[in-house]
Write an enzyme that holds these catalytic residues in place. Sequence first.
Site, mmCIF file in Angstrom:
data_model
loop_
_atom_site.group_PDB
_atom_site.id
_atom_site.type_symbol
_atom_site.label_atom_id
_atom_site.label_comp_id
_atom_site.label_asym_id
_atom_site.label_seq_id
_atom_site.Cartn_x
_atom_site.Cartn_y
_atom_site.Cartn_z
ATOM 1 N N ASP A 47 -0.283 11.202 8.868
ATOM 2 C CA ASP A 47 -0.157 10.758 7.481
ATOM 3 C C ASP A 47 -0.446 11.907 6.517
ATOM 4 O OD1 ASP A 47 0.075 8.548 5.541
ATOM 5 O OD2 ASP A 47 -2.023 8.989 5.105
ATOM 6 N N GLU B 226 4.413 13.160 8.353
ATOM 7 C CA GLU B 226 4.861 12.879 6.997
ATOM 8 C C GLU B 226 4.599 14.143 6.190
ATOM 9 O OE1 GLU B 226 4.064 9.715 3.389
ATOM 10 O OE2 GLU B 226 2.355 10.499 4.472
HETATM 11 C C1 GLC Z 1 1.280 7.652 3.204
HETATM 12 C C2 GLC Z 1 1.661 6.240 3.512
HETATM 13 C C3 GLC Z 1 1.428 5.392 2.307
HETATM 14 C C4 GLC Z 1 -0.026 5.495 1.905
HETATM 15 C C5 GLC Z 1 -0.435 6.944 1.726
HETATM 16 C C6 GLC Z 1 -1.922 7.077 1.615
HETATM 17 O O1 GLC Z 1 2.093 8.205 2.229
HETATM 18 O O2 GLC Z 1 2.989 6.198 3.954
HETATM 19 O O3 GLC Z 1 1.774 4.057 2.518
HETATM 20 O O4 GLC Z 1 -0.246 4.810 0.699
HETATM 21 O O5 GLC Z 1 -0.053 7.733 2.834
HETATM 22 O O6 GLC Z 1 -2.519 7.032 2.876
#
Ligand code: GLC
Length: 551
Positions: free
Chosen positions: A204, A247
């Site tokens: 993440d 991500e």
């Molecule tokens: C990522 C997740 C999202 C979340 C953020 C904070 O972007 O996809 O849903 O709010 O991280 O952890």
Amino acid sequence: MATDERWYDDAVFYAVDVEAFADGNGDGVGDFPGLIDRLDHLDALGVDCVWLLPFYPSPNRDNGYDVADYYGVDDRHGTLGDFVAFVRAADRRGIRVLVDLVVNHTSDQHPWFRRAREDPDSPYRDYYVWVDDPPEWPDPDRGPVFPGEEDTVWSYDEAAEAFYYHRFYHFQPDLNVANPDVRTEIRNVMDFWLRLGVDGFRVDAATLMIDNKGGLESTRLDDPHGVIRDLRRFVARRGDDAVLLAEADDEPDRLADYFGDGDECNVLLNFLLDAYLVAALAERRADPLRRVLDLLPAIPEEGQWANFLRNYDELNLGRLPTADREAVFEAFAPDEAMGIYGRGIRRRLAPMLGDRDRIELAYSLLFSLPGAPLLVYGDEIGMGEDLSLPGRDAVRTPMQWADEPNGGFSPADADDLVRPVIAGGGYGYEAVNVADQRDDPDSLLRWFGRLIRTRHACPAIGTGACEVLDVDDPAVFAHRIAGDDGAVVAVHNLDDSPTAVSIALDGDPTVAFGRDGASVRPADDATDGSERARAWRFDLDGYGYCWVRPD
Ligand code: GLC
């Protein structure tokens, strides 16, 4: 599962939010027993790898991305034993499992943060990022990720008598990864889940995790990507063929860095492709797609893209040039309520596109592009959104299993559901559900099964070299991917008017996949069979598509 280090090249990924997928114990919240019961659905669809959104103990103020304990399963979703049973059941079907690694921040309820705030001398204090006085001129590159919902990245904590840093919500204090003890904790967390049998992690907020947090000297990393290299080294050592899927929604010229020299992330979520692909759909022309394929960096042989059209967050258009962004908003988010954070759209793909033919076109295109495709639960039946729910919850409604109370998601009272099921209208569970579509050979679900089978039969798409082909019609995107396993040529008509284009191919094409009505035949101006490359005429309906094997 047998070791196959490059399994992700051809994997179909499927994102599951446990709480919204299937409720096994009847309390209105999805859980692991419910998910186990529904694994046959994923198996029949042809999914290779499930990515589980966070299911850890959490106050659940950000869909579980506010983790209060990295070593457990939230009571609402079952027990650790249920989790292990799920991993085993998935493994029996040859389905791999990735879990979310949310270590850019914790919940403010995490014991580390509680101790950090209460005791300035606690070793946990330095797990987070503190200042006595936040900078007067906030760094424009380090503003709140959720504008409109948070207006600062420094919040004051009464107990600590200091300000802590948080790029996301104020209840998600950022971890200080410059602290070696934090890095050890992260390795311990990974070790735990790898030993329970997971096949890797969706990392993440990787971009923010390695950022110089708060712009402070004390949090500056000499080698930011060293953090990711450490994770990868650890995963590779402990997890056979386990992977990192990250991500990393970063500037195009920084994306390649997240792959390193093949020693960082194995797979990156392809946010850039997503935005431009949606722009191509909105503008009904191939040009944005041509542009993004030029923008995307070359990646090391060990790396792969995970391509998607929508996920469970907003559709982020922030990286598009203004004209493209405006075109997308105009086509797909005409009402203000459909937009979010000034940069995104909080809708599912099916209602954005509206038309079944156009939905097929979009996913056919997605699955034909270089990379590995990713679906989010509900995409396969064309679920819609509920704009009456706050923020991103609009696209996080429960899975629609059948035309039964609560869409078959849960036997609980409708008032007790984690979120309301979409009911009534064109996208309600009565009209859009798994059971009906399973019985209907013409359904979107059955179509997805065929798409996934075809993708698996064309491994060149995962690893081959992609070449965009010139065609006369600007609404048509045609490309060829060639690799050790043969070649695929795919032709997609982004507009709703029928068209015909001529493409030179080596050998006689056989159709691998396409809409009824798509046909390929020698073009009138085709050379006689004596030359290798001949012109072939592709006839396509509006939103038509066709994949062929040229030899
Ligand atoms: C990522 C997740 C999202 C979340 C953020 C904070 O972007 O996809 O849903 O709010 O991280 O952890």
